[in-house]
Design an enzyme around this catalytic site. Structure first.
Site, PDB file in Angstrom:
ATOM      1  N   ASP A 132      -3.914 -23.515  -8.261  1.00  0.00           N
ATOM      2  CA  ASP A 132      -4.850 -22.403  -8.164  1.00  0.00           C
ATOM      3  C   ASP A 132      -5.316 -22.277  -6.711  1.00  0.00           C
ATOM      4  O   ASP A 132      -5.577 -23.289  -6.061  1.00  0.00           O
ATOM      5  CB  ASP A 132      -6.045 -22.722  -9.073  1.00  0.00           C
ATOM      6  CG  ASP A 132      -6.890 -21.500  -9.326  1.00  0.00           C
ATOM      7  OD1 ASP A 132      -7.230 -21.281 -10.497  1.00  0.00           O
ATOM      8  OD2 ASP A 132      -7.208 -20.764  -8.357  1.00  0.00           O
ATOM      9  N   ASP A 164      -0.906   4.990   1.515  1.00  0.00           N
ATOM     10  CA  ASP A 164       0.302   4.199   1.274  1.00  0.00           C
ATOM     11  C   ASP A 164       1.270   4.242   2.463  1.00  0.00           C
ATOM     12  O   ASP A 164       1.781   3.206   2.884  1.00  0.00           O
ATOM     13  CB  ASP A 164       0.999   4.709   0.000  1.00  0.00           C
ATOM     14  CG  ASP A 164       2.169   3.833  -0.425  1.00  0.00           C
ATOM     15  OD1 ASP A 164       2.068   2.594  -0.288  1.00  0.00           O
ATOM     16  OD2 ASP A 164       3.190   4.378  -0.897  1.00  0.00           O
ATOM     17  N   HIS A 202       3.000   3.500   8.218  1.00  0.00           N
ATOM     18  CA  HIS A 202       4.372   3.760   8.675  1.00  0.00           C
ATOM     19  C   HIS A 202       4.463   5.012   9.559  1.00  0.00           C
ATOM     20  O   HIS A 202       5.054   4.987  10.628  1.00  0.00           O
ATOM     21  CB  HIS A 202       5.318   3.967   7.487  1.00  0.00           C
ATOM     22  CG  HIS A 202       5.320   2.853   6.480  1.00  0.00           C
ATOM     23  ND1 HIS A 202       5.071   1.546   6.813  1.00  0.00           N
ATOM     24  CD2 HIS A 202       5.550   2.857   5.143  1.00  0.00           C
ATOM     25  CE1 HIS A 202       5.152   0.792   5.723  1.00  0.00           C
ATOM     26  NE2 HIS A 202       5.437   1.569   4.698  1.00  0.00           N
ATOM     27  N   LYS A 236      12.592  -1.887  11.215  1.00  0.00           N
ATOM     28  CA  LYS A 236      13.829  -1.158  10.899  1.00  0.00           C
ATOM     29  C   LYS A 236      14.663  -0.937  12.160  1.00  0.00           C
ATOM     30  O   LYS A 236      14.119  -0.608  13.220  1.00  0.00           O
ATOM     31  CB  LYS A 236      13.494   0.201  10.270  1.00  0.00           C
ATOM     32  CG  LYS A 236      13.032   0.098   8.833  1.00  0.00           C
ATOM     33  CD  LYS A 236      12.763   1.488   8.275  1.00  0.00           C
ATOM     34  CE  LYS A 236      12.189   1.413   6.880  1.00  0.00           C
ATOM     35  NZ  LYS A 236      13.190   1.518   5.828  1.00  0.00           N
ATOM     36  N   LYS A 271       6.500  11.674  -2.963  1.00  0.00           N
ATOM     37  CA  LYS A 271       7.353  11.150  -4.039  1.00  0.00           C
ATOM     38  C   LYS A 271       7.915  12.336  -4.821  1.00  0.00           C
ATOM     39  O   LYS A 271       7.308  13.417  -4.856  1.00  0.00           O
ATOM     40  CB  LYS A 271       6.530  10.286  -4.992  1.00  0.00           C
ATOM     41  CG  LYS A 271       5.794   9.110  -4.327  1.00  0.00           C
ATOM     42  CD  LYS A 271       6.679   7.916  -4.109  1.00  0.00           C
ATOM     43  CE  LYS A 271       5.909   6.720  -3.584  1.00  0.00           C
ATOM     44  NZ  LYS A 271       6.789   5.696  -2.998  1.00  0.00           N
ATOM     45  N   LYS A 297       0.693  -5.140   4.463  1.00  0.00           N
ATOM     46  CA  LYS A 297      -0.166  -4.008   4.170  1.00  0.00           C
ATOM     47  C   LYS A 297      -0.465  -3.969   2.675  1.00  0.00           C
ATOM     48  O   LYS A 297       0.350  -4.495   1.917  1.00  0.00           O
ATOM     49  CB  LYS A 297       0.467  -2.711   4.670  1.00  0.00           C
ATOM     50  CG  LYS A 297       1.511  -2.098   3.708  1.00  0.00           C
ATOM     51  CD  LYS A 297       2.060  -0.841   4.260  1.00  0.00           C
ATOM     52  CE  LYS A 297       1.869   0.347   3.384  1.00  0.00           C
ATOM     53  NZ  LYS A 297       2.552   0.372   2.101  1.00  0.00           N
ATOM     54  N   GLU A 332      10.923  10.918  -0.579  1.00  0.00           N
ATOM     55  CA  GLU A 332      11.492   9.990  -1.558  1.00  0.00           C
ATOM     56  C   GLU A 332      11.777  10.762  -2.834  1.00  0.00           C
ATOM     57  O   GLU A 332      10.900  11.484  -3.324  1.00  0.00           O
ATOM     58  CB  GLU A 332      10.521   8.832  -1.813  1.00  0.00           C
ATOM     59  CG  GLU A 332      10.370   7.953  -0.577  1.00  0.00           C
ATOM     60  CD  GLU A 332       9.396   6.791  -0.754  1.00  0.00           C
ATOM     61  OE1 GLU A 332       9.723   5.677  -0.353  1.00  0.00           O
ATOM     62  OE2 GLU A 332       8.308   7.027  -1.296  1.00  0.00           O
ATOM     63  N   HIS A 342       6.608  -3.004   7.615  1.00  0.00           N
ATOM     64  CA  HIS A 342       8.055  -3.247   7.629  1.00  0.00           C
ATOM     65  C   HIS A 342       8.827  -2.136   8.333  1.00  0.00           C
ATOM     66  O   HIS A 342       9.950  -2.337   8.769  1.00  0.00           O
ATOM     67  CB  HIS A 342       8.587  -3.498   6.210  1.00  0.00           C
ATOM     68  CG  HIS A 342       8.794  -2.256   5.393  1.00  0.00           C
ATOM     69  ND1 HIS A 342       7.773  -1.608   4.758  1.00  0.00           N
ATOM     70  CD2 HIS A 342       9.905  -1.530   5.139  1.00  0.00           C
ATOM     71  CE1 HIS A 342       8.248  -0.551   4.122  1.00  0.00           C
ATOM     72  NE2 HIS A 342       9.542  -0.468   4.347  1.00  0.00           N
TER      73      HIS A 342
HETATM   74  C1  BG6 Z   1       6.101   1.053   1.144  1.00  0.00           C
HETATM   75  C2  BG6 Z   1       5.351   1.978   0.218  1.00  0.00           C
HETATM   76  O1  BG6 Z   1       5.256   0.560   2.148  1.00  0.00           O
HETATM   77  O2  BG6 Z   1       7.182   1.743   1.743  1.00  0.00           O
HETATM   78  C3  BG6 Z   1       6.270   2.588  -0.813  1.00  0.00           C
HETATM   79  O3  BG6 Z   1       4.317   1.257  -0.435  1.00  0.00           O
HETATM   80  C4  BG6 Z   1       7.480   3.224  -0.146  1.00  0.00           C
HETATM   81  O4  BG6 Z   1       5.582   3.547  -1.614  1.00  0.00           O
HETATM   82  C5  BG6 Z   1       8.135   2.235   0.821  1.00  0.00           C
HETATM   83  O5  BG6 Z   1       8.403   3.619  -1.151  1.00  0.00           O
HETATM   84  C6  BG6 Z   1       9.288   2.862   1.589  1.00  0.00           C
HETATM   85  O6  BG6 Z   1       9.920   1.906   2.383  1.00  0.00           O
HETATM   86  P1  BG6 Z   1      11.500   1.925   2.559  1.00  0.00           P
HETATM   87  O7  BG6 Z   1      11.785   0.907   3.615  1.00  0.00           O
HETATM   88  O8  BG6 Z   1      12.092   1.587   1.230  1.00  0.00           O
HETATM   89  O9  BG6 Z   1      11.859   3.323   2.984  1.00  0.00           O
END
Ligand code: BG6
Length: 477
Positions: free
Chosen positions: A95, A235, A240, A182, A326, A148, A216, A178
């Site tokens: 824990d 988000d 990003h 890339k 989305k 994040k 997306e 992330h």
């Molecule tokens: C994430 C979001 O940080 O990035 C998601 O929470 C999103 O909603 C994703 O789909 C997209 O990342 P990638 O690298 O798959 O384009």
């Protein structure tokens, strides 16, 4: 007050000597961490103890099986690398509120003096885990990696930073976005600063507008509850997409050290004008309210279109249009930098009033191209558009997590976001969080609500990224 980056100029930390990941039995570890660990082992960059921590009542054998399943599903198992991973892997089950968990971790760390602790856990547990690490001596000489979301608004982001700063100096905190790992994003920075021909035109005199679209084609993929609490602006826009804008707009860093680029980005975030309700359209796809975990009257956005300005000499009055959502028609992230038009259609040439543009396709493929006009073959002085392709790569050279974890292990912080930049980015979106901006509905498979096309629209319209990244026609020598 903005949090000041502590010790920003004291250089990189040097290499870590153990890799610890909290949330070892969770989703993020399964999807991203194990594949990155295997890749780092393949590259010979992970010759150290790897210790998973979680509270699942598991034994090490079960974690090994989970690692194998993760690799099989995400890129494939390399038996040689997997054997090493299995042998280096340790597991602490306990824990996070229990001191004994951390005492056990410290024992497992043995002689390691510079462990990396990756918190692949919800932010609500950060304070507990950071405190446990400090009390047990595991935080000494250590670095911490967090994911994040870094807060859900300016105030909570500051609170999170204060919590982490209680036990870790800013230079030992690695915040992962992330997107910054890339290959395409690396390419964007490189292309901007490695080519002098861009600099004379990279300003308000030659750039008409910039569009950044992150589309997306899928919905919330079972993450309805999470997404309903977050929405598109929190988000992906605050992090990003504003990061992408910062890389497009910042000045060239003057030195190679890790903080020069982060200093320039922080300057740009601070020059971004905070958004107001009139510069944003929020959309929600029809059917979102019926997703599991989503409130039946939810007003959370699954789409946002916005117009942003950067108040400095280089960018004054140049609109940066950002769109993300989305359930759009395609999955693609693309930047389109449109140049101003030729002042005259000289000699009555047909087709030269189309503006030049630079296109950076960031995902799922890498593409950099320059849109130009050439004369179509034949008698008439008629133009046709061509794409001059500088880079076209169909796959990621290395996975973002592999790059980012490799950097965090070696102590290189350039690709990680700093507290001052995170807070400045929250200040940009803060006025339009929640319900401040209007919400409109859209049918899945369309480019968002019609309001986005009416209210937030570039002079020459939105450019919708195509499914296939390759331009229809390319110039041949
Ligand atoms: C994430 C979001 O940080 O990035 C998601 O929470 C999103 O909603 C994703 O789909 C997209 O990342 P990638 O690298 O798959 O384009």
């Amino acid at each position: 007050m903005t949090s000041q980056p502590a010790e920003t100029n004291s250089g990189p930390l040097g290499p870590a000597d153990a890799f610890v990941f909290f949330g070892a039995t969770g989703d993020l570890a399964y999807k991203k961490i194990f594949p990155a660990l295997q890749a780092l082992i393949q590259r010979g960059q992970l010759d150290m103890p790897i210790i998973g921590v979680a509270k699942s009542g598991w034994r090490l054998e079960e974690l090994r099986a989970r690692a194998r399943a993760s690799l099989a599903e995400n890129g494939g198992v390399d038996e040689g690398a997997f054997a090493k991973l299995s042998q280096q892997l340790g597991y602490v089950d306990g824990d996070y509120n229990d001191e004994a968990t951390f005492v056990q971790l410290r024992q497992r760390l043995g002689n390691a003096a510079h462990p990396l602790h990756y918190l692949a856990i919800p932010p609500s547990l950060f304070a507990t885990v950071a405190g446990g690490l400090a009390k047990s001596g595991c935080a000494e000489g250590a670095r911490i990696v967090v994911e994040k979301p870094f807060g859900r608004d300016l105030e909570s982001a500051r609170a999170l930073t204060r919590t982490l700063h209680q036990h870790f100096p800013e230079r030992a905190i690695f915040r992962i976005d992330h997107y910054l790992g890339k290959e395409a994003v690396q390419n964007l920075i490189f292309f901007r600063f490695a080519n002098t021909f861009l600099e004379p035109i990279w300003n308000r005199h030659y750039i008409d507008n910039v569009q950044v679209t992150m589309a997306e084609s899928f919905g919330v993929q079972g993450r309805g509850k999470f997404y309903d609490e977050v929405g598109t602006i929190r988000d992906v826009v605050q992090n990003h997409l504003l990061q992408i804008v910062a890389l497009l707009a910042m000045e060239a860093p003057s030195r190679r050290d890790q903080d020069s680029i982060r200093d320039q980005k922080a300057v740009i975030f601070k020059a971004m004008r905070p958004l107001d309700a009139g510069s944003v359209v929020r959309g929600q796809f029809r059917g979102f309210r019926q997703e599991a975990g989503v409130a039946p009257e939810s007003t959370t956005e699954t789409f946002a279109a916005l117009r942003l300005f950067i108040d400095n000499w280089r960018w004054a009055d140049v609109p940066f249009y950002i769109r993300a959502g989305k359930c759009l028609p395609v999955t693609a992230t693309e930047v389109l930098v449109t140049l101003t038009r030729a002042p005259q259609a000289a000699f009555g040439l047909v087709g030269v009033d189309e503006p030049n543009f630079l296109r950076f396709r960031l995902s799922p493929h890498v593409l950099i191209s320059l849109g130009a006009q050439v004369k179509a073959p034949g008698e008439a002085m008629v133009g046709e558009p061509v794409d001059l392709v500088a880079r076209h790569q169909s796959a990621e050279a290395s996975l973002p997590y592999e790059r980012l974890l490799g950097d965090a292990l070696s102590g290189e912080a350039m690709l990680f976001t700093r507290a001052d930049a995170v807070e400045a980015a929250w200040a940009v979106v803060e006025p339009v969080l929640g319900q401040a901006a209007p919400l409109a509905f859209y049918a899945p498979g369309t480019w968002g609500p019609p309001e986005a096309e009416r209210m937030i629209v570039p002079d020459d319209g939105w450019h919708n990224p195509a499914e296939a990244p390759m331009p229809a026609k390319t110039a041949s020598p």
